[in-house]
Design an enzyme around this catalytic site. Structure first.
Site, mmCIF file in Angstrom:
data_model
loop_
_atom_site.group_PDB
_atom_site.id
_atom_site.type_symbol
_atom_site.label_atom_id
_atom_site.label_comp_id
_atom_site.label_asym_id
_atom_site.label_seq_id
_atom_site.Cartn_x
_atom_site.Cartn_y
_atom_site.Cartn_z
ATOM 1 N N TYR A 88 10.915 8.979 1.214
ATOM 2 C CA TYR A 88 10.920 7.929 0.184
ATOM 3 C C TYR A 88 11.579 8.348 -1.130
ATOM 4 O O TYR A 88 11.701 7.528 -2.040
ATOM 5 C CB TYR A 88 9.484 7.451 -0.070
ATOM 6 C CG TYR A 88 8.844 6.852 1.169
ATOM 7 C CD1 TYR A 88 9.322 5.656 1.700
ATOM 8 C CD2 TYR A 88 7.794 7.495 1.827
ATOM 9 C CE1 TYR A 88 8.761 5.108 2.856
ATOM 10 C CE2 TYR A 88 7.229 6.956 2.967
ATOM 11 C CZ TYR A 88 7.712 5.764 3.479
ATOM 12 O OH TYR A 88 7.167 5.227 4.623
ATOM 13 N N GLU A 132 12.646 -9.142 2.206
ATOM 14 C CA GLU A 132 11.808 -7.972 2.503
ATOM 15 C C GLU A 132 12.643 -6.700 2.378
ATOM 16 O O GLU A 132 13.774 -6.658 2.849
ATOM 17 C CB GLU A 132 11.269 -8.118 3.935
ATOM 18 C CG GLU A 132 10.372 -6.983 4.375
ATOM 19 C CD GLU A 132 9.628 -7.343 5.658
ATOM 20 O OE1 GLU A 132 8.888 -8.351 5.661
ATOM 21 O OE2 GLU A 132 9.796 -6.628 6.645
ATOM 22 N N ARG A 185 4.820 10.858 -2.476
ATOM 23 C CA ARG A 185 4.531 10.570 -1.075
ATOM 24 C C ARG A 185 5.753 10.871 -0.206
ATOM 25 O O ARG A 185 6.801 10.268 -0.400
ATOM 26 C CB ARG A 185 4.210 9.071 -0.991
ATOM 27 C CG ARG A 185 4.118 8.532 0.384
ATOM 28 C CD ARG A 185 4.164 7.010 0.395
ATOM 29 N NE ARG A 185 3.884 6.529 1.722
ATOM 30 C CZ ARG A 185 4.149 5.308 2.155
ATOM 31 N NH1 ARG A 185 4.673 4.426 1.327
ATOM 32 N NH2 ARG A 185 3.872 4.966 3.377
ATOM 33 N N HIS A 202 12.622 -2.381 2.811
ATOM 34 C CA HIS A 202 12.029 -1.109 3.232
ATOM 35 C C HIS A 202 12.930 0.006 2.750
ATOM 36 O O HIS A 202 14.145 -0.034 2.970
ATOM 37 C CB HIS A 202 11.851 -1.046 4.750
ATOM 38 C CG HIS A 202 10.935 -2.111 5.220
ATOM 39 N ND1 HIS A 202 9.585 -2.072 4.962
ATOM 40 C CD2 HIS A 202 11.185 -3.286 5.834
ATOM 41 C CE1 HIS A 202 9.039 -3.181 5.428
ATOM 42 N NE2 HIS A 202 9.976 -3.938 5.955
ATOM 43 N N ARG A 253 12.453 5.387 12.849
ATOM 44 C CA ARG A 253 11.130 6.021 12.751
ATOM 45 C C ARG A 253 10.246 5.609 13.933
ATOM 46 O O ARG A 253 10.760 5.156 14.953
ATOM 47 C CB ARG A 253 10.513 5.685 11.381
ATOM 48 C CG ARG A 253 11.403 6.161 10.222
ATOM 49 C CD ARG A 253 10.798 5.838 8.877
ATOM 50 N NE ARG A 253 9.565 6.560 8.658
ATOM 51 C CZ ARG A 253 8.654 6.244 7.726
ATOM 52 N NH1 ARG A 253 8.893 5.202 6.929
ATOM 53 N NH2 ARG A 253 7.560 6.946 7.593
ATOM 54 N N ALA A 304 2.895 -0.728 5.015
ATOM 55 C CA ALA A 304 2.422 -0.809 6.409
ATOM 56 C C ALA A 304 1.928 -2.208 6.783
ATOM 57 O O ALA A 304 1.890 -2.546 7.980
ATOM 58 C CB ALA A 304 1.325 0.222 6.641
ATOM 59 N N PRO A 351 0.793 -1.228 0.000
ATOM 60 C CA PRO A 351 0.000 0.000 0.000
ATOM 61 C C PRO A 351 0.826 1.279 0.000
ATOM 62 O O PRO A 351 1.849 1.381 0.685
ATOM 63 C CB PRO A 351 -0.834 -0.097 1.281
ATOM 64 C CG PRO A 351 -0.244 -1.196 2.088
ATOM 65 C CD PRO A 351 0.451 -2.112 1.124
ATOM 66 N N ASN A 352 0.359 2.213 -0.794
ATOM 67 C CA ASN A 352 0.879 3.585 -0.900
ATOM 68 C C ASN A 352 2.201 3.687 -1.668
ATOM 69 O O ASN A 352 2.668 4.790 -1.933
ATOM 70 C CB ASN A 352 1.035 4.234 0.494
ATOM 71 C CG ASN A 352 -0.287 4.266 1.233
ATOM 72 O OD1 ASN A 352 -1.268 4.764 0.692
ATOM 73 N ND2 ASN A 352 -0.335 3.719 2.430
ATOM 74 N N ASN A 407 8.186 -5.299 -0.630
ATOM 75 C CA ASN A 407 8.027 -4.225 0.340
ATOM 76 C C ASN A 407 6.542 -4.216 0.698
ATOM 77 O O ASN A 407 5.729 -3.698 -0.073
ATOM 78 C CB ASN A 407 8.449 -2.884 -0.269
ATOM 79 C CG ASN A 407 8.340 -1.759 0.747
ATOM 80 O OD1 ASN A 407 7.715 -1.905 1.805
ATOM 81 N ND2 ASN A 407 8.939 -0.631 0.429
HETATM 82 C C1 DQA Z 1 8.038 1.192 4.209
HETATM 83 C C2 DQA Z 1 8.022 1.447 5.720
HETATM 84 C C3 DQA Z 1 6.644 1.196 6.285
HETATM 85 O O1 DQA Z 1 6.637 1.447 7.687
HETATM 86 C C4 DQA Z 1 5.630 2.108 5.628
HETATM 87 O O2 DQA Z 1 4.328 1.830 6.117
HETATM 88 C C5 DQA Z 1 5.675 2.054 4.145
HETATM 89 C C6 DQA Z 1 6.968 1.995 3.485
HETATM 90 C C7 DQA Z 1 9.393 1.560 3.570
HETATM 91 O O3 DQA Z 1 9.596 1.161 2.428
HETATM 92 O O4 DQA Z 1 10.221 2.220 4.197
HETATM 93 O O5 DQA Z 1 4.662 2.134 3.478
HETATM 94 O O6 DQA Z 1 7.811 -0.182 3.982
#
Ligand code: DQA
Length: 143
Positions: A22, A97, A17, A99, A106, A76, A9-10, A73
């Site tokens: 990011y 995984e 964003r 990030h 954070r 959340a 998501p996102n 990735n």
């Molecule tokens: C994320 C870190 C997560 O906490 C966050 O919700 C994201 C992006 C990252 O790529 O740093 O959506 O996965």
């Protein structure tokens, strides 16, 4: 190798964003970069993004026997999706995984990954390079 890159998501909003966290590069540019990286290593990378947990689970199921590795990735969902954890455990495709941000610098809720225990490893805080680092790991394993 055949890579499946899953973004949760996102992450479709990359570039727009929270660019301070990011970065400026957008999602399509990330996918192009990863496809080129794979091709340069005699491999392929397909990108999948969804804001929906079930769609991500379906993609993990469908990857079984089709892809050699998943780079994911989960956004959340990382922090609370036991369903994605179970999906990764249910298939025989190894996953790393990723990030983009350093989740440990954070908010407290980002420090915990419920999905990482089903992964070979985790890369965080290296920006978009983290996806290539994860692919590089699998390419090294193969040699
Ligand atoms: C994320 C870190 C997560 O906490 C966050 O919700 C994201 C992006 C990252 O790529 O740093 O959506 O996965």
């Amino acid at each position: 190798m055949k890579f499946l890159i899953i973004n949760g998501p996102n992450l479709n909003l990359l570039g727009r964003r929270e660019p301070g966290i990011y970065g400026q590069e957008n999602y399509e540019s990330l996918c192009q970069r990863l496809r080129a990286f794979a091709a340069a290593h005699g491999s392929t990378a397909e990108c999948f993004q969804s804001n929906h947990e079930g769609a991500i689970i379906d993609a993990i199921h469908a990857a079984d026997g089709v892809y050699d590795a998943i780079i994911m990735n989960p956004g959340a969902f990382t922090h609370y999706s036991y369903a994605i954890l179970d999906a990764l455990k249910a298939v025989g495709v190894p996953c790393v995984e990723v990030h983009i941000s350093n989740v440990h610098q954070r908010e407290e809720f980002r420090h915990k990954s419920v999905t990482a225990p089903a992964c070979v490893g985790q890369v965080c805080g290296l920006g978009l390079y983290g996806y290539e680092a994860a692919m590089g790991y699998f390419l090294d394993q193969k040699d």
